[in-house]
Design a protein around this motif. Structure first.
Motif, PDB file in Angstrom:
ATOM      1  N   MET A   1      -8.815 -24.844  48.570  1.00  0.00           N
ATOM      2  CA  MET A   1      -8.716 -23.560  48.275  1.00  0.00           C
ATOM      3  C   MET A   1      -8.899 -22.653  49.501  1.00  0.00           C
ATOM      4  O   MET A   1      -8.194 -21.672  49.767  1.00  0.00           O
ATOM      5  CB  MET A   1      -9.493 -23.130  47.161  1.00  0.00           C
ATOM      6  CG  MET A   1      -9.248 -21.775  46.563  1.00  0.00           C
ATOM      7  SD  MET A   1     -10.126 -21.396  45.056  1.00  0.00           S
ATOM      8  CE  MET A   1      -9.600 -22.361  44.052  1.00  0.00           C
ATOM      9  N   ASP A   2      -9.920 -22.996  50.504  1.00  0.00           N
ATOM     10  CA  ASP A   2     -10.230 -22.374  51.481  1.00  0.00           C
ATOM     11  C   ASP A   2      -8.998 -22.554  52.591  1.00  0.00           C
ATOM     12  O   ASP A   2      -8.528 -21.619  53.209  1.00  0.00           O
ATOM     13  CB  ASP A   2     -11.522 -22.692  52.252  1.00  0.00           C
ATOM     14  CG  ASP A   2     -12.441 -22.288  51.608  1.00  0.00           C
ATOM     15  OD1 ASP A   2     -12.382 -21.253  50.789  1.00  0.00           O
ATOM     16  OD2 ASP A   2     -13.723 -22.900  51.853  1.00  0.00           O
ATOM     17  N   ARG A   3      -8.261 -23.623  52.537  1.00  0.00           N
ATOM     18  CA  ARG A   3      -7.361 -24.141  53.655  1.00  0.00           C
ATOM     19  C   ARG A   3      -5.951 -23.261  53.195  1.00  0.00           C
ATOM     20  O   ARG A   3      -5.332 -22.714  53.969  1.00  0.00           O
ATOM     21  CB  ARG A   3      -7.116 -25.655  53.818  1.00  0.00           C
ATOM     22  CG  ARG A   3      -8.210 -26.272  54.418  1.00  0.00           C
ATOM     23  CD  ARG A   3      -8.250 -26.246  55.884  1.00  0.00           C
ATOM     24  NE  ARG A   3      -9.370 -27.115  56.386  1.00  0.00           N
ATOM     25  CZ  ARG A   3      -9.698 -26.673  57.653  1.00  0.00           C
ATOM     26  NH1 ARG A   3      -9.195 -25.944  58.382  1.00  0.00           N
ATOM     27  NH2 ARG A   3     -10.538 -27.546  58.050  1.00  0.00           N
ATOM     28  N   ILE A   4      -5.583 -23.741  51.909  1.00  0.00           N
ATOM     29  CA  ILE A   4      -4.230 -23.189  51.645  1.00  0.00           C
ATOM     30  C   ILE A   4      -4.194 -21.998  50.854  1.00  0.00           C
ATOM     31  O   ILE A   4      -3.202 -21.565  50.724  1.00  0.00           O
ATOM     32  CB  ILE A   4      -3.399 -24.296  50.911  1.00  0.00           C
ATOM     33  CG1 ILE A   4      -4.161 -24.703  49.507  1.00  0.00           C
ATOM     34  CG2 ILE A   4      -3.433 -25.638  51.799  1.00  0.00           C
ATOM     35  CD1 ILE A   4      -3.405 -25.768  48.879  1.00  0.00           C
ATOM     36  N   GLY A   5      -5.261 -21.452  50.334  1.00  0.00           N
ATOM     37  CA  GLY A   5      -5.115 -20.000  49.827  1.00  0.00           C
ATOM     38  C   GLY A   5      -5.296 -20.180  48.144  1.00  0.00           C
ATOM     39  O   GLY A   5      -4.990 -21.328  47.562  1.00  0.00           O
ATOM     40  N   GLN A   6      -5.651 -19.161  47.666  1.00  0.00           N
ATOM     41  CA  GLN A   6      -5.930 -19.190  46.262  1.00  0.00           C
ATOM     42  C   GLN A   6      -4.636 -19.182  45.486  1.00  0.00           C
ATOM     43  O   GLN A   6      -4.627 -19.772  44.382  1.00  0.00           O
ATOM     44  CB  GLN A   6      -6.814 -18.058  45.724  1.00  0.00           C
ATOM     45  CG  GLN A   6      -8.127 -18.223  46.032  1.00  0.00           C
ATOM     46  CD  GLN A   6      -9.079 -16.785  45.704  1.00  0.00           C
ATOM     47  OE1 GLN A   6      -8.582 -15.937  45.082  1.00  0.00           O
ATOM     48  NE2 GLN A   6     -10.370 -16.800  46.181  1.00  0.00           N
ATOM     49  N   LEU A   7      -3.755 -18.384  45.601  1.00  0.00           N
ATOM     50  CA  LEU A   7      -2.406 -18.183  45.025  1.00  0.00           C
ATOM     51  C   LEU A   7      -1.581 -19.656  45.255  1.00  0.00           C
ATOM     52  O   LEU A   7      -1.084 -20.066  44.399  1.00  0.00           O
ATOM     53  CB  LEU A   7      -1.544 -17.152  45.564  1.00  0.00           C
ATOM     54  CG  LEU A   7      -2.022 -15.665  45.074  1.00  0.00           C
ATOM     55  CD1 LEU A   7      -1.091 -14.877  45.901  1.00  0.00           C
ATOM     56  CD2 LEU A   7      -2.143 -15.512  43.701  1.00  0.00           C
ATOM     57  N   THR A   8      -1.493 -20.178  46.350  1.00  0.00           N
ATOM     58  CA  THR A   8      -0.750 -21.610  46.411  1.00  0.00           C
ATOM     59  C   THR A   8      -1.553 -22.628  45.461  1.00  0.00           C
ATOM     60  O   THR A   8      -0.678 -23.476  44.810  1.00  0.00           O
ATOM     61  CB  THR A   8      -1.007 -21.779  47.920  1.00  0.00           C
ATOM     62  OG1 THR A   8      -0.368 -20.876  48.828  1.00  0.00           O
ATOM     63  CG2 THR A   8       0.051 -23.016  48.097  1.00  0.00           C
ATOM     64  N   MET A   9      -2.852 -22.504  45.586  1.00  0.00           N
ATOM     65  CA  MET A   9      -3.498 -23.654  44.811  1.00  0.00           C
ATOM     66  C   MET A   9      -3.468 -23.274  43.329  1.00  0.00           C
ATOM     67  O   MET A   9      -3.334 -24.133  42.670  1.00  0.00           O
ATOM     68  CB  MET A   9      -5.108 -23.385  45.092  1.00  0.00           C
ATOM     69  CG  MET A   9      -6.127 -24.540  44.498  1.00  0.00           C
ATOM     70  SD  MET A   9      -5.647 -25.885  45.582  1.00  0.00           S
ATOM     71  CE  MET A   9      -7.012 -26.974  44.802  1.00  0.00           C
TER      72      MET A   9
END
Length: 106
Positions: A96-104
């Motif tokens: 979640m930190d690496r790819i972001g909340q929306l992508t996750m």
């Protein structure tokens, strides 16, 4: 855990009931349907069943603390189950930190 004594159950439907220490003592059941319950014959002590129907009697393992059963094992098994989920929580937090909340979320 309930004990019914000297009760009348008329035109009742008992459905999806799980009871460990529930008993019926000196009760009368008239036109009663038991569907998907674990109420077996030994739970009806001195009771009268008139025109009653039992469908899908549920059987299985139920915990009884009246036996010498230690509550320690319940907490220990729960702890192991929680510990098994921990790696997945760590990986999902890092992702979640690496790819972001929306992508996750997607």
């Amino acid at each position: 855990s309930v004990t019914f004594e000297d009760s009348l159950f008329k035109n009742c439907v008992f459905e999806d009931i799980t009871s460990l220490n529930s008993y019926f003592r000196n009760c009368t059941f008239v036109n009663t349907t038991f569907y998907n319950t674990d109420l077996e014959q030994y739970k009806f002590v001195d009771s009268e069943l008139i025109n009653c129907t039992f469908f899908h009697i549920r059987t299985g393992c139920q915990i009884s603390f009246s036996e010498n059963y230690s509550a320690y094992w319940i907490y220990f098994v729960n702890f192991l189950g929680t510990l098994a989920v921990l790696p997945g929580n760590i990986v999902s937090a890092l992702l979640m930190d690496r790819i972001g909340q929306l992508t996750m979320l997607g």
